[in-house]
Design a protein around this motif. Sequence first.
Motif, PDB file in Angstrom:
ATOM      1  N   TYR A  59     -35.357  -7.371 -51.995  1.00 30.92           N
ATOM      2  CA  TYR A  59     -35.156  -6.795 -53.322  1.00 30.92           C
ATOM      3  C   TYR A  59     -34.671  -7.897 -54.251  1.00 30.92           C
ATOM      4  O   TYR A  59     -33.874  -8.746 -53.860  1.00 30.92           O
ATOM      5  CB  TYR A  59     -34.110  -5.671 -53.288  1.00 30.92           C
ATOM      6  CG  TYR A  59     -33.796  -5.148 -54.660  1.00 30.92           C
ATOM      7  CD1 TYR A  59     -34.622  -4.210 -55.273  1.00 30.92           C
ATOM      8  CD2 TYR A  59     -32.690  -5.603 -55.368  1.00 30.92           C
ATOM      9  CE1 TYR A  59     -34.359  -3.750 -56.549  1.00 30.92           C
ATOM     10  CE2 TYR A  59     -32.412  -5.153 -56.643  1.00 30.92           C
ATOM     11  CZ  TYR A  59     -33.253  -4.223 -57.231  1.00 30.92           C
ATOM     12  OH  TYR A  59     -32.989  -3.786 -58.487  1.00 30.92           O
ATOM     13  N   LEU A  60     -35.162  -7.891 -55.476  1.00 29.43           N
ATOM     14  CA  LEU A  60     -34.608  -8.749 -56.502  1.00 29.43           C
ATOM     15  C   LEU A  60     -34.686  -8.012 -57.825  1.00 29.43           C
ATOM     16  O   LEU A  60     -35.637  -7.283 -58.094  1.00 29.43           O
ATOM     17  CB  LEU A  60     -35.310 -10.108 -56.582  1.00 29.43           C
ATOM     18  CG  LEU A  60     -36.759 -10.191 -57.001  1.00 29.43           C
ATOM     19  CD1 LEU A  60     -37.025 -11.604 -57.522  1.00 29.43           C
ATOM     20  CD2 LEU A  60     -37.662  -9.942 -55.828  1.00 29.43           C
ATOM     21  N   ASN A  61     -33.647  -8.198 -58.633  1.00 27.28           N
ATOM     22  CA  ASN A  61     -33.596  -7.506 -59.909  1.00 27.28           C
ATOM     23  C   ASN A  61     -34.342  -8.301 -60.979  1.00 27.28           C
ATOM     24  O   ASN A  61     -34.820  -9.410 -60.738  1.00 27.28           O
ATOM     25  CB  ASN A  61     -32.142  -7.225 -60.316  1.00 27.28           C
ATOM     26  CG  ASN A  61     -31.329  -8.475 -60.536  1.00 27.28           C
ATOM     27  OD1 ASN A  61     -31.829  -9.597 -60.463  1.00 27.28           O
ATOM     28  ND2 ASN A  61     -30.053  -8.294 -60.812  1.00 27.28           N
ATOM     29  N   THR A  62     -34.438  -7.744 -62.157  1.00 22.38           N
ATOM     30  CA  THR A  62     -35.162  -8.367 -63.253  1.00 22.38           C
ATOM     31  C   THR A  62     -34.547  -9.711 -63.615  1.00 22.38           C
ATOM     32  O   THR A  62     -35.264 -10.683 -63.869  1.00 22.38           O
ATOM     33  CB  THR A  62     -35.173  -7.442 -64.476  1.00 22.38           C
ATOM     34  OG1 THR A  62     -35.778  -6.198 -64.095  1.00 22.38           O
ATOM     35  CG2 THR A  62     -35.954  -8.043 -65.629  1.00 22.38           C
ATOM     36  N   SER A  63     -33.236  -9.798 -63.625  1.00 20.88           N
ATOM     37  CA  SER A  63     -32.555 -11.043 -63.965  1.00 20.88           C
ATOM     38  C   SER A  63     -32.906 -12.151 -62.962  1.00 20.88           C
ATOM     39  O   SER A  63     -33.125 -13.310 -63.355  1.00 20.88           O
ATOM     40  CB  SER A  63     -31.040 -10.805 -63.995  1.00 20.88           C
ATOM     41  OG  SER A  63     -30.340 -11.977 -64.243  1.00 20.88           O
ATOM     42  N   SER A  64     -32.963 -11.825 -61.698  1.00 25.16           N
ATOM     43  CA  SER A  64     -33.339 -12.808 -60.681  1.00 25.16           C
ATOM     44  C   SER A  64     -34.789 -13.248 -60.866  1.00 25.16           C
ATOM     45  O   SER A  64     -35.107 -14.426 -60.779  1.00 25.16           O
ATOM     46  CB  SER A  64     -33.168 -12.225 -59.276  1.00 25.16           C
ATOM     47  OG  SER A  64     -31.804 -11.971 -59.010  1.00 25.16           O
ATOM     48  N   THR A  65     -35.659 -12.289 -61.141  1.00 21.13           N
ATOM     49  CA  THR A  65     -37.065 -12.616 -61.363  1.00 21.13           C
ATOM     50  C   THR A  65     -37.225 -13.578 -62.527  1.00 21.13           C
ATOM     51  O   THR A  65     -37.944 -14.576 -62.442  1.00 21.13           O
ATOM     52  CB  THR A  65     -37.877 -11.331 -61.635  1.00 21.13           C
ATOM     53  OG1 THR A  65     -37.728 -10.449 -60.529  1.00 21.13           O
ATOM     54  CG2 THR A  65     -39.342 -11.627 -61.850  1.00 21.13           C
ATOM     55  N   LYS A  66     -36.546 -13.293 -63.636  1.00 20.43           N
ATOM     56  CA  LYS A  66     -36.609 -14.165 -64.814  1.00 20.43           C
ATOM     57  C   LYS A  66     -36.062 -15.558 -64.494  1.00 20.43           C
ATOM     58  O   LYS A  66     -36.590 -16.548 -64.969  1.00 20.43           O
ATOM     59  CB  LYS A  66     -35.860 -13.547 -65.976  1.00 20.43           C
ATOM     60  CG  LYS A  66     -36.571 -12.342 -66.568  1.00 20.43           C
ATOM     61  CD  LYS A  66     -35.782 -11.754 -67.698  1.00 20.43           C
ATOM     62  CE  LYS A  66     -36.492 -10.546 -68.287  1.00 20.43           C
ATOM     63  NZ  LYS A  66     -35.735  -9.960 -69.402  1.00 20.43           N
ATOM     64  N   SER A  67     -35.021 -15.625 -63.702  1.00 23.89           N
ATOM     65  CA  SER A  67     -34.450 -16.930 -63.329  1.00 23.89           C
ATOM     66  C   SER A  67     -35.447 -17.753 -62.544  1.00 23.89           C
ATOM     67  O   SER A  67     -35.605 -18.946 -62.778  1.00 23.89           O
ATOM     68  CB  SER A  67     -33.179 -16.738 -62.504  1.00 23.89           C
ATOM     69  OG  SER A  67     -32.177 -16.131 -63.264  1.00 23.89           O
ATOM     70  N   PHE A  68     -36.127 -17.120 -61.595  1.00 24.50           N
ATOM     71  CA  PHE A  68     -37.115 -17.852 -60.788  1.00 24.50           C
ATOM     72  C   PHE A  68     -38.307 -18.313 -61.628  1.00 24.50           C
ATOM     73  O   PHE A  68     -38.829 -19.389 -61.429  1.00 24.50           O
ATOM     74  CB  PHE A  68     -37.612 -17.013 -59.626  1.00 24.50           C
ATOM     75  CG  PHE A  68     -36.581 -16.767 -58.566  1.00 24.50           C
ATOM     76  CD1 PHE A  68     -35.774 -17.799 -58.114  1.00 24.50           C
ATOM     77  CD2 PHE A  68     -36.421 -15.525 -58.016  1.00 24.50           C
ATOM     78  CE1 PHE A  68     -34.822 -17.580 -57.127  1.00 24.50           C
ATOM     79  CE2 PHE A  68     -35.480 -15.298 -57.025  1.00 24.50           C
ATOM     80  CZ  PHE A  68     -34.682 -16.318 -56.593  1.00 24.50           C
ATOM     81  N   LEU A  69     -38.713 -17.496 -62.568  1.00 28.77           N
ATOM     82  CA  LEU A  69     -39.840 -17.880 -63.412  1.00 28.77           C
ATOM     83  C   LEU A  69     -39.453 -19.049 -64.288  1.00 28.77           C
ATOM     84  O   LEU A  69     -40.212 -19.927 -64.551  1.00 28.77           O
ATOM     85  CB  LEU A  69     -40.312 -16.694 -64.267  1.00 28.77           C
ATOM     86  CG  LEU A  69     -40.973 -15.574 -63.469  1.00 28.77           C
ATOM     87  CD1 LEU A  69     -41.275 -14.395 -64.380  1.00 28.77           C
ATOM     88  CD2 LEU A  69     -42.246 -16.057 -62.812  1.00 28.77           C
TER      89      LEU A  69
END
Length: 69
Positions: A59-69
């Motif tokens: 699981y990853l939240n939106t904030s984590s997804t944005k950080s990885f991008l």
Amino acid sequence: IAPSDYTPHIYFEDAADTLWIKGESYPENAWAFYAPLFDWVRVLIREGRPIKVCFLLDYLNTSSTKSFL
């Protein structure tokens, strides 16, 4: 980096030049949590060292997804 209830286990397998990010990622401030990791990866890239990044996230939240991008 040891896992917590909100952050993944992060480790570097030196022999395979592989960065592993495993578990769940929903820290309060994802950018602050991942910033030191991103800085370290930038150093490796500047040194010309090839690295492979493997995400095994349940699981990853939106904030984590944005950080990885």
